[in-house]
Design a protein around this motif. Sequence first.
Motif, PDB file in Angstrom:
ATOM      1  N   SER A   1       0.840  -1.208   0.000  1.00 27.10           N
ATOM      2  CA  SER A   1       0.000   0.000   0.000  1.00 27.10           C
ATOM      3  C   SER A   1       0.868   1.249   0.000  1.00 27.10           C
ATOM      4  O   SER A   1       0.626   2.210  -0.748  1.00 27.10           O
ATOM      5  N   GLU A   2       1.899   1.251   0.852  1.00 34.15           N
ATOM      6  CA  GLU A   2       2.817   2.389   0.900  1.00 34.15           C
ATOM      7  C   GLU A   2       3.557   2.541  -0.425  1.00 34.15           C
ATOM      8  O   GLU A   2       3.780   3.659  -0.900  1.00 34.15           O
ATOM      9  N   LYS A   3       3.909   1.440  -1.015  1.00 33.56           N
ATOM     10  CA  LYS A   3       4.706   1.457  -2.250  1.00 33.56           C
ATOM     11  C   LYS A   3       3.896   1.963  -3.441  1.00 33.56           C
ATOM     12  O   LYS A   3       4.394   2.757  -4.251  1.00 33.56           O
ATOM     13  N   PHE A   4       2.656   1.515  -3.548  1.00 35.81           N
ATOM     14  CA  PHE A   4       1.838   1.844  -4.717  1.00 35.81           C
ATOM     15  C   PHE A   4       0.843   2.979  -4.470  1.00 35.81           C
ATOM     16  O   PHE A   4       0.165   3.398  -5.407  1.00 35.81           O
ATOM     17  N   GLY A   5       0.733   3.443  -3.238  1.00 38.50           N
ATOM     18  CA  GLY A   5      -0.201   4.526  -2.949  1.00 38.50           C
ATOM     19  C   GLY A   5      -1.651   4.111  -3.069  1.00 38.50           C
ATOM     20  O   GLY A   5      -2.509   4.896  -3.500  1.00 38.50           O
ATOM     21  N   ALA A   6      -1.939   2.872  -2.711  1.00 41.54           N
ATOM     22  CA  ALA A   6      -3.311   2.350  -2.772  1.00 41.54           C
ATOM     23  C   ALA A   6      -3.605   1.611  -1.475  1.00 41.54           C
ATOM     24  O   ALA A   6      -2.720   0.983  -0.903  1.00 41.54           O
ATOM     25  N   ASP A   7      -4.862   1.681  -1.008  1.00 39.91           N
ATOM     26  CA  ASP A   7      -5.245   0.996   0.218  1.00 39.91           C
ATOM     27  C   ASP A   7      -5.553  -0.464  -0.098  1.00 39.91           C
ATOM     28  O   ASP A   7      -6.658  -0.806  -0.499  1.00 39.91           O
ATOM     29  N   LEU A   8      -4.567  -1.311   0.092  1.00 42.75           N
ATOM     30  CA  LEU A   8      -4.736  -2.735  -0.192  1.00 42.75           C
ATOM     31  C   LEU A   8      -5.130  -3.540   1.035  1.00 42.75           C
ATOM     32  O   LEU A   8      -5.628  -4.655   0.908  1.00 42.75           O
ATOM     33  N   VAL A   9      -4.915  -2.977   2.219  1.00 44.52           N
ATOM     34  CA  VAL A   9      -5.227  -3.705   3.454  1.00 44.52           C
ATOM     35  C   VAL A   9      -6.706  -4.038   3.526  1.00 44.52           C
ATOM     36  O   VAL A   9      -7.094  -5.098   4.012  1.00 44.52           O
TER      37      VAL A   9
ATOM     38  N   SER B   1     -12.367  -6.606 -11.504  1.00 42.26           N
ATOM     39  CA  SER B   1     -12.618  -7.029 -10.124  1.00 42.26           C
ATOM     40  C   SER B   1     -11.341  -6.982  -9.284  1.00 42.26           C
ATOM     41  O   SER B   1     -11.393  -7.022  -8.061  1.00 42.26           O
ATOM     42  N   LYS B   2     -10.171  -6.870  -9.944  1.00 43.17           N
ATOM     43  CA  LYS B   2      -8.890  -6.830  -9.242  1.00 43.17           C
ATOM     44  C   LYS B   2      -8.393  -5.395  -9.092  1.00 43.17           C
ATOM     45  O   LYS B   2      -8.522  -4.583 -10.000  1.00 43.17           O
ATOM     46  N   VAL B   3      -7.799  -5.135  -7.939  1.00 40.35           N
ATOM     47  CA  VAL B   3      -7.133  -3.856  -7.705  1.00 40.35           C
ATOM     48  C   VAL B   3      -5.651  -3.978  -8.062  1.00 40.35           C
ATOM     49  O   VAL B   3      -5.088  -3.117  -8.749  1.00 40.35           O
TER      50      VAL B   3
ATOM     51  N   ALA C   1       4.609  -7.036  -9.722  1.00 41.32           N
ATOM     52  CA  ALA C   1       3.334  -6.556  -9.175  1.00 41.32           C
ATOM     53  C   ALA C   1       2.873  -5.362  -9.994  1.00 41.32           C
ATOM     54  O   ALA C   1       3.702  -4.560 -10.449  1.00 41.32           O
ATOM     55  N   PHE C   2       1.565  -5.234 -10.158  1.00 38.67           N
ATOM     56  CA  PHE C   2       1.045  -4.093 -10.920  1.00 38.67           C
ATOM     57  C   PHE C   2      -0.365  -3.742 -10.466  1.00 38.67           C
ATOM     58  O   PHE C   2      -1.128  -4.601 -10.016  1.00 38.67           O
ATOM     59  N   LEU C   3      -0.688  -2.457 -10.595  1.00 35.24           N
ATOM     60  CA  LEU C   3      -2.045  -1.997 -10.363  1.00 35.24           C
ATOM     61  C   LEU C   3      -2.844  -2.237 -11.632  1.00 35.24           C
ATOM     62  O   LEU C   3      -2.429  -1.823 -12.730  1.00 35.24           O
ATOM     63  N   ARG C   4      -3.974  -2.880 -11.481  1.00 28.13           N
ATOM     64  CA  ARG C   4      -4.794  -3.207 -12.640  1.00 28.13           C
ATOM     65  C   ARG C   4      -5.420  -1.928 -13.222  1.00 28.13           C
ATOM     66  O   ARG C   4      -5.895  -1.053 -12.509  1.00 28.13           O
ATOM     67  N   SER C   5      -5.402  -1.828 -14.548  1.00 27.88           N
ATOM     68  CA  SER C   5      -6.060  -0.735 -15.256  1.00 27.88           C
ATOM     69  C   SER C   5      -6.486  -1.245 -16.624  1.00 27.88           C
ATOM     70  O   SER C   5      -6.189  -2.386 -16.997  1.00 27.88           O
TER      71      SER C   5
ATOM     72  N   GLN D   1       0.465 -16.476  -7.263  1.00 28.22           N
ATOM     73  CA  GLN D   1      -0.191 -15.223  -7.630  1.00 28.22           C
ATOM     74  C   GLN D   1      -1.110 -14.779  -6.496  1.00 28.22           C
ATOM     75  O   GLN D   1      -1.909 -15.571  -5.993  1.00 28.22           O
ATOM     76  N   VAL D   2      -1.010 -13.523  -6.122  1.00 29.58           N
ATOM     77  CA  VAL D   2      -1.922 -12.931  -5.148  1.00 29.58           C
ATOM     78  C   VAL D   2      -2.657 -11.784  -5.829  1.00 29.58           C
ATOM     79  O   VAL D   2      -2.020 -10.907  -6.433  1.00 29.58           O
ATOM     80  N   ALA D   3      -3.981 -11.805  -5.749  1.00 23.88           N
ATOM     81  CA  ALA D   3      -4.798 -10.736  -6.311  1.00 23.88           C
ATOM     82  C   ALA D   3      -5.559 -10.057  -5.182  1.00 23.88           C
ATOM     83  O   ALA D   3      -6.196 -10.726  -4.366  1.00 23.88           O
ATOM     84  N   TRP D   4      -5.469  -8.732  -5.133  1.00 25.85           N
ATOM     85  CA  TRP D   4      -6.232  -7.945  -4.176  1.00 25.85           C
ATOM     86  C   TRP D   4      -7.533  -7.552  -4.868  1.00 25.85           C
ATOM     87  O   TRP D   4      -7.526  -6.836  -5.878  1.00 25.85           O
ATOM     88  N   MET D   5      -8.652  -8.065  -4.347  1.00 23.15           N
ATOM     89  CA  MET D   5      -9.952  -7.921  -4.987  1.00 23.15           C
ATOM     90  C   MET D   5     -10.700  -6.696  -4.461  1.00 23.15           C
ATOM     91  O   MET D   5     -10.445  -6.213  -3.348  1.00 23.15           O
ATOM     92  N   ARG D   6     -11.643  -6.207  -5.256  1.00 19.68           N
ATOM     93  CA  ARG D   6     -12.382  -4.994  -4.865  1.00 19.68           C
ATOM     94  C   ARG D   6     -13.318  -5.233  -3.684  1.00 19.68           C
ATOM     95  O   ARG D   6     -13.504  -4.353  -2.851  1.00 19.68           O
TER      96      ARG D   6
END
Length: 215
Positions: A85-93, A118-120, A164-168, A186-191
Motif C-alpha cells: 500500500s505504501e509502495k503503490f499509494g493504494a489501500d490494499l489492506v 474485479s482486481k485492484v 506486481a502491478f495496479l490493474r487498469s 499469484q496474489v490478487a487484491w480484490m475490490r
Amino acid sequence: MSSRPVSSLAILDVDAVRAAPVVHDPYCYCLGRQVLRPDAVADLARDFPPIDKPGYLTVDEVRLAGRFRELIDELESDAFSRVLSEKFGADLVACPRLTTIMRRSQPKYGAIHTDGPSKVMTLLIYMNDAWRAPEAGRLRVLYDGERFEPYAVEVPPTMGTMFAFLRSDRSWHGHQPFEGERRVVQVAWMRDAAELARKRKRNRTAQFLKGIFGR
C-alpha cells in the motif's frame, strides 16, 4: 487473514520489496529481485506443492506444508499489504485477497490481457530454479493488447522474482506459449468479498472442467 507485524516476516525480504522501483509507463508496475530470503529458498523449493493439474489452483484446493505454507501466510498478511500500500499509494489492506498457485503451464496460457476490473492489484512470485527458454514463459509488460513486441520489460520467472502491478484498462501483459513446469504464486487484491467469492467459484469450475476434458 493475518495481521502480523512487518518485522516478523521471515521469508519475504521486505527491504528488497521496498527497494524495487515502481514504474509508471506504460502502467504502474514493479519488478523486484530476490524478494525471498536466501536461507528459505531451498525449503520453499522442497515444499512447493506437488500439483499434477495444469493452471492456477486456489490455496484451498492445494495441500500446503512447511515453509511454503508460511510464505502463503506472509503474502496474505495485512503486514505485507501495508508494505505494498505504501509502495503503490493504494489501500490494499482493506481488499480481500485471492491466492492461487501454478506448477504446470500449457501452450494456451499467456495470452495478452489486462486482468479483470474485479482486481485492484496483482502480484506474482516466481519460484523456478533456472529458466532456459529464451522467450517462452517470460512475462512481458506490453503497450497494447495485440503484440508481444515492443515491450517495456521482460520478467524472468526465476526463484525470488516478484512482479506486481495496479490493474487498469491498459495494464497489458502476457507471455509467449510455454509447456512444462513454471512455478508461480499469484496474489490478487480484490475490490470486495463478493468479487472474491465469484472468482473462487469460477476457478473451481474451470479446474473441474479440466478434470473432465483433460485440458
